[in-house]
Design a protein around this motif. Structure first.
Motif, PDB file in Angstrom:
ATOM      1  N   UNK A  58       0.808  -1.234   0.000  1.00 45.76           N
ATOM      2  CA  UNK A  58       0.000   0.000   0.000  1.00 45.76           C
ATOM      3  C   UNK A  58       0.835   1.274   0.000  1.00 45.76           C
ATOM      4  N   UNK A  59       2.016   1.227   0.565  1.00 42.87           N
ATOM      5  CA  UNK A  59       2.916   2.369   0.687  1.00 42.87           C
ATOM      6  C   UNK A  59       2.203   3.640   1.163  1.00 42.87           C
ATOM      7  N   UNK A  60       1.608   3.577   2.355  1.00 37.00           N
ATOM      8  CA  UNK A  60       0.918   4.772   2.840  1.00 37.00           C
ATOM      9  C   UNK A  60       1.896   5.901   3.125  1.00 37.00           C
ATOM     10  N   UNK A  61       1.515   7.097   2.762  1.00 33.15           N
ATOM     11  CA  UNK A  61       2.360   8.259   3.002  1.00 33.15           C
ATOM     12  C   UNK A  61       2.300   8.682   4.453  1.00 33.15           C
ATOM     13  N   UNK A  62       3.308   9.412   4.869  1.00 30.82           N
ATOM     14  CA  UNK A  62       3.314   9.990   6.201  1.00 30.82           C
ATOM     15  C   UNK A  62       3.674   9.034   7.319  1.00 30.82           C
ATOM     16  N   UNK A  63       4.214   7.869   6.982  1.00 31.85           N
ATOM     17  CA  UNK A  63       4.548   6.879   8.004  1.00 31.85           C
ATOM     18  C   UNK A  63       5.924   6.296   7.730  1.00 31.85           C
ATOM     19  N   UNK A  64       6.734   6.251   8.771  1.00 30.88           N
ATOM     20  CA  UNK A  64       7.981   5.495   8.766  1.00 30.88           C
ATOM     21  C   UNK A  64       7.862   4.545   9.949  1.00 30.88           C
ATOM     22  N   UNK A  65       8.175   3.274   9.725  1.00 31.26           N
ATOM     23  CA  UNK A  65       7.908   2.271  10.749  1.00 31.26           C
ATOM     24  C   UNK A  65       9.004   1.225  10.729  1.00 31.26           C
ATOM     25  N   UNK A  66       9.403   0.814  11.914  1.00 28.97           N
ATOM     26  CA  UNK A  66      10.457  -0.177  12.044  1.00 28.97           C
ATOM     27  C   UNK A  66      10.130  -1.096  13.214  1.00 28.97           C
ATOM     28  N   UNK A  67      10.535  -2.355  13.088  1.00 31.15           N
ATOM     29  CA  UNK A  67      10.332  -3.329  14.154  1.00 31.15           C
ATOM     30  C   UNK A  67      11.621  -4.122  14.322  1.00 31.15           C
ATOM     31  N   UNK A  68      12.011  -4.325  15.578  1.00 29.38           N
ATOM     32  CA  UNK A  68      13.245  -5.031  15.872  1.00 29.38           C
ATOM     33  C   UNK A  68      13.042  -6.014  17.012  1.00 29.38           C
ATOM     34  N   UNK A  69      13.781  -7.107  16.960  1.00 30.68           N
ATOM     35  CA  UNK A  69      13.796  -8.074  18.068  1.00 30.68           C
ATOM     36  C   UNK A  69      15.138  -7.932  18.769  1.00 30.68           C
ATOM     37  N   UNK A  70      15.102  -7.838  20.079  1.00 30.09           N
ATOM     38  CA  UNK A  70      16.346  -7.694  20.839  1.00 30.09           C
ATOM     39  C   UNK A  70      17.042  -9.041  20.996  1.00 30.09           C
ATOM     40  N   UNK A  71      18.263  -8.999  21.463  1.00 22.98           N
ATOM     41  CA  UNK A  71      19.109 -10.183  21.495  1.00 22.98           C
ATOM     42  C   UNK A  71      18.585 -11.295  22.394  1.00 22.98           C
ATOM     43  N   UNK A  72      17.717 -10.980  23.354  1.00 24.42           N
ATOM     44  CA  UNK A  72      17.151 -12.034  24.201  1.00 24.42           C
ATOM     45  C   UNK A  72      16.143 -12.903  23.442  1.00 24.42           C
ATOM     46  N   UNK A  73      15.741 -12.456  22.243  1.00 23.31           N
ATOM     47  CA  UNK A  73      14.859 -13.239  21.389  1.00 23.31           C
ATOM     48  C   UNK A  73      13.378 -13.099  21.685  1.00 23.31           C
ATOM     49  N   UNK A  74      13.033 -12.468  22.796  1.00 22.09           N
ATOM     50  CA  UNK A  74      11.618 -12.349  23.173  1.00 22.09           C
ATOM     51  C   UNK A  74      11.163 -10.903  23.370  1.00 22.09           C
ATOM     52  N   UNK A  75      12.090  -9.969  23.337  1.00 19.25           N
ATOM     53  CA  UNK A  75      11.744  -8.558  23.498  1.00 19.25           C
ATOM     54  C   UNK A  75      11.748  -7.884  22.130  1.00 19.25           C
ATOM     55  N   UNK A  76      10.687  -7.137  21.871  1.00 20.42           N
ATOM     56  CA  UNK A  76      10.525  -6.446  20.599  1.00 20.42           C
ATOM     57  C   UNK A  76      10.410  -4.944  20.834  1.00 20.42           C
ATOM     58  N   UNK A  77      10.918  -4.185  19.877  1.00 20.24           N
ATOM     59  CA  UNK A  77      10.815  -2.734  19.886  1.00 20.24           C
ATOM     60  C   UNK A  77      10.291  -2.307  18.522  1.00 20.24           C
ATOM     61  N   UNK A  78       9.279  -1.456  18.534  1.00 20.51           N
ATOM     62  CA  UNK A  78       8.723  -0.885  17.310  1.00 20.51           C
ATOM     63  C   UNK A  78       8.878   0.626  17.402  1.00 20.51           C
ATOM     64  N   UNK A  79       9.273   1.242  16.301  1.00 19.62           N
ATOM     65  CA  UNK A  79       9.394   2.700  16.253  1.00 19.62           C
ATOM     66  C   UNK A  79       8.577   3.197  15.065  1.00 19.62           C
ATOM     67  N   UNK A  80       7.742   4.180  15.331  1.00 22.36           N
ATOM     68  CA  UNK A  80       6.929   4.787  14.269  1.00 22.36           C
ATOM     69  C   UNK A  80       7.164   6.290  14.273  1.00 22.36           C
ATOM     70  N   UNK A  81       7.346   6.819  13.082  1.00 29.71           N
ATOM     71  CA  UNK A  81       7.458   8.270  12.896  1.00 29.71           C
ATOM     72  C   UNK A  81       6.274   8.668  12.022  1.00 29.71           C
ATOM     73  N   UNK A  82       5.443   9.556  12.541  1.00 35.00           N
ATOM     74  CA  UNK A  82       4.236   9.987  11.848  1.00 35.00           C
ATOM     75  C   UNK A  82       4.473  11.366  11.246  1.00 35.00           C
ATOM     76  N   UNK A  83       4.208  11.495   9.940  1.00 39.69           N
ATOM     77  CA  UNK A  83       4.395  12.762   9.239  1.00 39.69           C
ATOM     78  C   UNK A  83       3.155  13.166   8.444  1.00 39.69           C
ATOM     79  N   UNK A  84       2.003  12.625   8.774  1.00 43.99           N
ATOM     80  CA  UNK A  84       0.786  12.996   8.053  1.00 43.99           C
ATOM     81  C   UNK A  84       0.391  14.425   8.410  1.00 43.99           C
ATOM     82  N   UNK A  85      -0.294  15.098   7.504  1.00 46.37           N
ATOM     83  CA  UNK A  85      -0.683  16.493   7.732  1.00 46.37           C
ATOM     84  C   UNK A  85      -1.525  16.664   8.986  1.00 46.37           C
ATOM     85  N   UNK A  86      -2.424  15.708   9.233  1.00 48.46           N
ATOM     86  CA  UNK A  86      -3.320  15.825  10.386  1.00 48.46           C
ATOM     87  C   UNK A  86      -2.816  15.069  11.614  1.00 48.46           C
ATOM     88  N   UNK A  87      -1.633  14.464  11.523  1.00 49.95           N
ATOM     89  CA  UNK A  87      -1.067  13.735  12.653  1.00 49.95           C
ATOM     90  C   UNK A  87      -1.640  12.347  12.851  1.00 49.95           C
TER      91      UNK A  87
END
Length: 122
Positions: free
Chosen positions: A53-82
């Protein structure tokens, strides 16, 4: 200080227009070990839909930490209306529907501030 280090090392800096960023969020959670692969499948489905879909205004990343069970997600929102295009995806709704049941430690969401970046979130 960061600018000095980049200049000293000869690195080019990504020019991020901070005024375009409406919100940046980091979410961290720890899964029950037997639910990790299920979680990975949900996350892969989200990224497949985002790629299609390639939605505009979104940057998104997901990572698994070295323990194998902890996850981190980072989202950057750049849409006009937030608004966050991620939350509209059926795949994301499915992912979050039972997330708390998959977790050993519940999700913790925090707004974050970008201090510096070198080609990580381009």
């Amino acid at each position: 200080m960061i600018e000095f280090l980049f200049d000293l090392l000869g690195y080019e800096r990504e020019q991020v227009n901070v005024s375009e960023i409406k919100k940046q969020v980091m979410v961290r959670y720890k899964l029950k070990s037997e639910r990790v692969e299920e979680n990975v499948q949900f996350v892969e489905q989200i990224f497949a839909k985002l790629a299609a879909q390639q939605p505009g205004g979104l940057e998104y990343s997901s990572m698994r930490l070295e323990d194998g069970v902890t996850f981190v997600h980072i989202a950057r929102i750049r849409t006009d209306d937030g608004s966050n295009p991620l939350v509209e995806l059926e795949e994301f709704k499915a992912f979050t529907a039972e997330l708390s049941e998959r977790c050993e430690e519940p999700p913790v969401a925090q707004e974050i501030e970008l201090i510096g970046n070198y080609q990580l979130f381009n």
